[in-house]
Enzyme design. Structure first.
Site, PDB file in Angstrom:
ATOM      1  N   ARG A 177      26.001  34.107  23.869  1.00  0.00           N
ATOM      2  CA  ARG A 177      25.804  32.673  23.703  1.00  0.00           C
ATOM      3  C   ARG A 177      26.022  32.043  25.074  1.00  0.00           C
ATOM      4  O   ARG A 177      26.766  32.552  25.895  1.00  0.00           O
ATOM      5  CB  ARG A 177      26.796  32.091  22.703  1.00  0.00           C
TER       6      ARG A 177
ATOM      7  N   LYS B 141      33.149  32.945  19.128  1.00  0.00           N
ATOM      8  CA  LYS B 141      33.562  31.889  18.212  1.00  0.00           C
ATOM      9  C   LYS B 141      34.893  32.243  17.558  1.00  0.00           C
ATOM     10  O   LYS B 141      35.143  33.392  17.215  1.00  0.00           O
ATOM     11  CB  LYS B 141      32.493  31.681  17.127  1.00  0.00           C
TER      12      LYS B 141
ATOM     13  N   HIS C 284      28.476  38.559  15.202  1.00  0.00           N
ATOM     14  CA  HIS C 284      28.236  37.917  13.912  1.00  0.00           C
ATOM     15  C   HIS C 284      29.288  38.356  12.900  1.00  0.00           C
ATOM     16  O   HIS C 284      29.519  39.558  12.739  1.00  0.00           O
ATOM     17  CB  HIS C 284      26.852  38.285  13.373  1.00  0.00           C
TER      18      HIS C 284
ATOM     19  N   TYR D 220      16.794  38.909  12.407  1.00  0.00           N
ATOM     20  CA  TYR D 220      16.001  39.473  13.500  1.00  0.00           C
ATOM     21  C   TYR D 220      15.093  40.609  13.045  1.00  0.00           C
ATOM     22  O   TYR D 220      14.218  41.028  13.795  1.00  0.00           O
ATOM     23  CB  TYR D 220      16.927  39.974  14.614  1.00  0.00           C
TER      24      TYR D 220
ATOM     25  N   ARG E 238      19.223  35.381  23.783  1.00  0.00           N
ATOM     26  CA  ARG E 238      20.058  36.072  22.791  1.00  0.00           C
ATOM     27  C   ARG E 238      19.191  36.599  21.655  1.00  0.00           C
ATOM     28  O   ARG E 238      19.350  37.739  21.209  1.00  0.00           O
ATOM     29  CB  ARG E 238      21.119  35.094  22.270  1.00  0.00           C
TER      30      ARG E 238
ATOM     31  N   HIS F 262      19.504  30.151  23.955  1.00  0.00           N
ATOM     32  CA  HIS F 262      19.622  31.024  22.786  1.00  0.00           C
ATOM     33  C   HIS F 262      18.424  31.958  22.641  1.00  0.00           C
ATOM     34  O   HIS F 262      18.518  32.979  21.957  1.00  0.00           O
ATOM     35  CB  HIS F 262      19.791  30.181  21.525  1.00  0.00           C
TER      36      HIS F 262
END
Length: 327
Positions: free
Chosen positions: A160, A184, A281, A290, A258, A255
């Site tokens: 990110r 995150k 994730h 994806y 990514r 992004h």
């Protein structure tokens, strides 16, 4: 309309407005929402109020499910997108839940109303040729070496933008070929560095970063021309400039690199769980988005690897071993 009815209607509208204002104050004070978010709530609730006035104004506690279904049908007919309709309904649900909790409402008319089904947007990705064109665009200058290292790292690790600009020199282990990423929720993960990214970072550290730093002691890996940590906005501007120079016509954001990282890994046979781990994730369903671009690759792997698929291909015309005819 008789004067007493006009006064009664005005009183009801004033009461409804007071309820909305109390709710918006709650959002600001208790939940700490931004002024822009609160203004969006106000617009959504005002739109509902306008619709109800046109139908014959009601108090909040007189509004029933049929009124709200009629409103949702109304905004659907107006051509509002599913995302906008879902946001409107979320605002309405939040309003009535607040009234119920505060004892200003007897029942929740939104309880049995489902939100519009949203189709998850597919991420934009660059193909391999576009990525290579982008990575080869930065010049071999002090700033260009930094930009080359950033772009290579972004694509090699699927970071990110906040993770990229947040990297410190201690988090990059060139001797072992990995970066320690703080994602995150302050969750830490280890992501491998490819050879091109390692080389680009090494060259940046040797020939560029010291010149950008000057006398400033800065722990962040990537710095601007004042020697301070690069910002997300700064990286976005840098990326946009190189996208234009590379002649890429797609809409590219930080992004996008990514997304391209994940898609290219899966297209070339990477394990979904491994990609999930590298992206950071929490839920694998987020990573599965994806796979929409990798279906053809999966089919090729299946046809090449599964015994029954291989047998089917032989039956369609592949040479048959002569020993199959022996008795």
């Amino acid at each position: 309309m008789p004067l007493d009815q006009v006064e009664h209607l005005s009183t009801r509208r004033l009461k409804a407005l007071q309820h909305v204002e109390i709710f918006l104050t709650h959002l600001a004070v208790e939940r700490g929402l931004s002024a822009n978010t609160i203004e969006a709530y106000r617009r959504d609730l005002d739109d509902l109020s306008a619709f109800l006035r046109a139908q014959g104004s009601k108090d909040a506690d007189e509004i029933n499910r049929n009124d709200l279904v009629a409103y949702l049908y109304h905004i659907h007919q107006r051509g509002l997108s599913p995302a906008t309709r879902a946001r409107r309904l979320a605002a309405i649900k939040g309003f009535f839940a607040f009234l119920l909790e505060e004892g200003l409402q007897r029942e929740d008319p939104t309880e049995l109303i489902d939100s519009p089904r949203l189709q998850r947007p597919l991420p934009d990705v660059l193909n391999v040729e576009e990525v290579i064109a982008l990575l080869e665009t930065p010049p071999r200058t002090t700033v260009g070496l930094r930009d080359k290292a950033m772009l290579e790292t972004m694509y090699a690790c699927g970071l990110r933008v906040s993770e990229l600009v947040g990297l410190t020199t201690d988090q990059v282990r060139l001797d072992f070929g990995f970066v320690q990423v703080i994602g995150k929720g302050s969750k830490e993960r280890i992501v491998p560095l490819g050879s091109h990214a390692r080389q680009a970072i090494e060259e940046y550290l040797e020939k560029s970063r010291g010149k950008l730093l000057g006398q400033v002691g800065e722990k962040h890996l990537f710095v601007n021309q004042r020697g301070k940590a690069l910002t997300r906005q700064g990286f976005w501007k840098i990326l946009k400039s190189y996208v234009d120079q590379a002649g890429i016509l797609k809409e590219v954001t930080p992004h996008t690199l990514r997304h391209s990282f994940a898609t290219h890994l899966l297209t070339n046979g990477a394990d979904l769980r491994a990609v999930q781990e590298m992206l950071g994730h929490a839920d694998i369903s987020t990573t599965q988005i994806y796979t929409h671009l990798t279906t053809g690759r999966i089919r090729e792997v299946y046809d090449r690897s599964h015994p029954r698929a291989r047998m089917h291909k032989r039956e369609e015309g592949a040479p048959v071993d002569s020993r199959c005819n022996e008795k």
